[in-house]
Design an enzyme around this catalytic site. Sequence first.
Site, PDB file in Angstrom:
ATOM      1  N   CYS A  12      -1.451   9.317 -33.987  1.00  0.00           N
ATOM      2  CA  CYS A  12      -2.837   9.012 -34.370  1.00  0.00           C
ATOM      3  C   CYS A  12      -3.534   8.368 -33.177  1.00  0.00           C
ATOM      4  O   CYS A  12      -4.120   7.286 -33.268  1.00  0.00           O
ATOM      5  CB  CYS A  12      -2.883   8.112 -35.600  1.00  0.00           C
ATOM      6  SG  CYS A  12      -1.870   8.711 -36.976  1.00  0.00           S
TER       7      CYS A  12
ATOM      8  N   ASP B 228      -2.803  13.650 -32.302  1.00  0.00           N
ATOM      9  CA  ASP B 228      -3.854  13.323 -33.257  1.00  0.00           C
ATOM     10  C   ASP B 228      -4.352  14.628 -33.878  1.00  0.00           C
ATOM     11  O   ASP B 228      -4.350  15.678 -33.226  1.00  0.00           O
ATOM     12  CB  ASP B 228      -5.007  12.586 -32.581  1.00  0.00           C
ATOM     13  CG  ASP B 228      -5.912  11.885 -33.579  1.00  0.00           C
ATOM     14  OD1 ASP B 228      -5.745  10.662 -33.751  1.00  0.00           O
ATOM     15  OD2 ASP B 228      -6.767  12.553 -34.188  1.00  0.00           O
TER      16      ASP B 228
ATOM     17  N   CYS C  51      -6.323  -1.426 -38.154  1.00  0.00           N
ATOM     18  CA  CYS C  51      -7.496  -2.275 -37.889  1.00  0.00           C
ATOM     19  C   CYS C  51      -8.139  -2.634 -39.226  1.00  0.00           C
ATOM     20  O   CYS C  51      -9.265  -2.241 -39.524  1.00  0.00           O
ATOM     21  CB  CYS C  51      -8.480  -1.591 -36.945  1.00  0.00           C
ATOM     22  SG  CYS C  51      -9.003   0.058 -37.443  1.00  0.00           S
TER      23      CYS C  51
ATOM     24  N   ASP D  70      -0.966  17.453 -36.816  1.00  0.00           N
ATOM     25  CA  ASP D  70      -0.774  16.473 -37.885  1.00  0.00           C
ATOM     26  C   ASP D  70       0.460  15.648 -37.551  1.00  0.00           C
ATOM     27  O   ASP D  70       1.552  16.193 -37.375  1.00  0.00           O
ATOM     28  CB  ASP D  70      -0.584  17.212 -39.216  1.00  0.00           C
ATOM     29  CG  ASP D  70      -0.541  16.268 -40.406  1.00  0.00           C
ATOM     30  OD1 ASP D  70      -0.204  15.076 -40.233  1.00  0.00           O
ATOM     31  OD2 ASP D  70      -0.823  16.729 -41.530  1.00  0.00           O
TER      32      ASP D  70
ATOM     33  N   ALA E 275      -6.105   9.222 -30.929  1.00  0.00           N
ATOM     34  CA  ALA E 275      -7.521   9.205 -30.545  1.00  0.00           C
ATOM     35  C   ALA E 275      -8.187   7.910 -31.021  1.00  0.00           C
ATOM     36  O   ALA E 275      -7.802   7.372 -32.068  1.00  0.00           O
ATOM     37  CB  ALA E 275      -8.227  10.413 -31.145  1.00  0.00           C
ATOM     38  N   PRO E 276      -9.153   7.387 -30.242  1.00  0.00           N
ATOM     39  CA  PRO E 276      -9.772   7.961 -29.041  1.00  0.00           C
ATOM     40  C   PRO E 276      -9.035   7.714 -27.737  1.00  0.00           C
ATOM     41  O   PRO E 276      -9.514   8.131 -26.690  1.00  0.00           O
ATOM     42  CB  PRO E 276     -11.147   7.297 -29.022  1.00  0.00           C
ATOM     43  CG  PRO E 276     -10.905   5.957 -29.623  1.00  0.00           C
ATOM     44  CD  PRO E 276      -9.868   6.173 -30.694  1.00  0.00           C
ATOM     45  N   GLY E 277      -7.895   7.001 -27.761  1.00  0.00           N
ATOM     46  CA  GLY E 277      -7.038   7.041 -26.599  1.00  0.00           C
ATOM     47  C   GLY E 277      -6.868   5.786 -25.779  1.00  0.00           C
ATOM     48  O   GLY E 277      -6.187   5.822 -24.751  1.00  0.00           O
ATOM     49  N   GLY E 278      -7.441   4.671 -26.187  1.00  0.00           N
ATOM     50  CA  GLY E 278      -7.271   3.451 -25.410  1.00  0.00           C
ATOM     51  C   GLY E 278      -5.819   3.058 -25.253  1.00  0.00           C
ATOM     52  O   GLY E 278      -5.366   2.671 -24.162  1.00  0.00           O
ATOM     53  N   LYS E 279      -5.051   3.183 -26.328  1.00  0.00           N
ATOM     54  CA  LYS E 279      -3.644   2.810 -26.271  1.00  0.00           C
ATOM     55  C   LYS E 279      -2.843   3.838 -25.479  1.00  0.00           C
ATOM     56  O   LYS E 279      -1.883   3.493 -24.773  1.00  0.00           O
ATOM     57  CB  LYS E 279      -3.095   2.639 -27.691  1.00  0.00           C
ATOM     58  CG  LYS E 279      -3.813   1.549 -28.473  1.00  0.00           C
ATOM     59  CD  LYS E 279      -3.338   1.496 -29.914  1.00  0.00           C
ATOM     60  CE  LYS E 279      -4.144   0.511 -30.730  1.00  0.00           C
ATOM     61  NZ  LYS E 279      -5.564   0.938 -30.892  1.00  0.00           N
TER      62      LYS E 279
END
Length: 418
Positions: free
Chosen positions: A232, A253, A348, A279, A234-238
Site C-alpha cells: 500500500c 499499490d 494514519c 492488489d 502510494a504516494p511513496g514517501g516511505k
Amino acid sequence: MDKQDGARAGALRLLAELREGASLGENPATLERLAPADRARAQRLALAALRHRGRADALLKPHLSRRPRPDIADILRLAVVEMLELGGAPHGVVNAAVASARRLGPKGRAASGMVNAVLRKAANARDAWEKLPPQSLPDWLRQPVKAAWGEDATRAIEAAHQAGAPLDLTAKPGSEAPGEALPTGSFRLHDAGQISALPGYAEGDWWVQDAAAAMAARLLDPQPGERILDLCAAPGGKTMQLASAGAEVTAVDISAPRMARLRENLERCGLQAQVVVADALEYTPEAAPDAILLDAPCSATGTIRRHPELPLIRDGAQLESLIALQAALIDRASALLRAGGRLVFATCSLLPQEGEDQLAAALLRHPDLQVEPPRLDGLEPAWITPEGGLRLRPDYWPERGGMDGFFIARLRKLDRAG
C-alpha cells in the site's frame, strides 16, 4: 473579476465539490484556469473556511432568519473567515461576497441584500469570533476519540485541527532540507510558499512527508541490500525513505494513478525501487522479504489538520470494512515475511480500532509475531503504548505545530525452527 475574486471563486468551486463528496484537490481541473499563485490562494481560502466552518456558522446564526441555501452559506462562511481569521479588509470582502451571490443567478441576486447586511454585522464581531472555541469533530468521530483519549485530549486535538499543519520534509541521507530540524529527523517549515521553489527541490534532496508518517519507515530501520516490501505504498514517501537507505525495495499499490506519482517522485530524487501496481492481498514476491512496511488503508482521521474536509465527506460507515481489510493485510504480510524478518504496521488514524486493537488481535492470530518496542531518536515515553506500539496524535508537539495522528507497531516474525 480581479485576481483576488478569481481565487475566491476557485475556493467556492472547491467547497461546492465537497458537497458532492469530493475531497479537496481530487479534481485538478477545478482550478486549472487560475494562475499558480491564485490556485494556491484558492486552496488556502477553502482550507481556512473548512477549518473554521463551525465557528463561522455559530457567528452567523444570530443574524440569519432562516438557514441559507448551501451555495449562499459557503459564500457567507468564506467571507467571515477571510475577514475575521485571515485579516481581509471588510469592505472588499463584503463586496466580493455580494458579487459572488449575484453571479449565482436570480436566486443569488435575491439573496445578495441579505449577504451584504449579514456580513456587515459580522465584520464588527471580532471579539465574539476570538472567543469561539475550536470547531468540534462530528459526533461519529468525536465520541470514539473522547472514549479513547478523554475530553481534554479531544479538545486539544480539535485545536490542533483548527491550527492546520506546517510543511514537513524528509531529506535523503547526506542531504539537507530547509526548515527546523525536528527531534525525529524530519524538517519543518511554517511558511513554505511554493514547494518547487524551495532550495533542494529540483536537486531531489528531499520530499514532502509529515513527521509522524516518516517515523514508520525509520522504525523499520532499513539496511543496505535488504529486500523490503512496501505494501500500500502510494504516494511513496516511505518507499523513498527505504530506497534512500540502500534497500532493494518493491513498492506495491492497487492505484495506478497514485503509483505514477510515486515513479515521478523517485525519478526527481534519483532513487530506485521496483514499482508494482497490484492488489497487496494477491501479490507474491519472488523471494520472502527481509522486512515489510504495511501502511494500511484506514479512515485517515489522523490527517484532518491537513484535510479538514474529511469529517464532512465521511461518516464512519466504511470503518468496519476498513478494519477487516487491515486485518487481512496483516495476515498476508505475516505469511509473506521470512522467519526472523520485521513487519511495521501503520495507520494514519485516531481510532484504537485501527491501531491498538488491530495489534492485539493480530498477536492473538499470529503467535509467531512479537512486538519490538519502538526505538527512535526524539520519541517521548508518553507516545509508547503499554503493548509496545507507538501512538501519535495531532495534539502532540503543540509548541512545534503538532503532527498527524498515527498508530505504528514494529513486529518480529519468530523463527519457530529455532
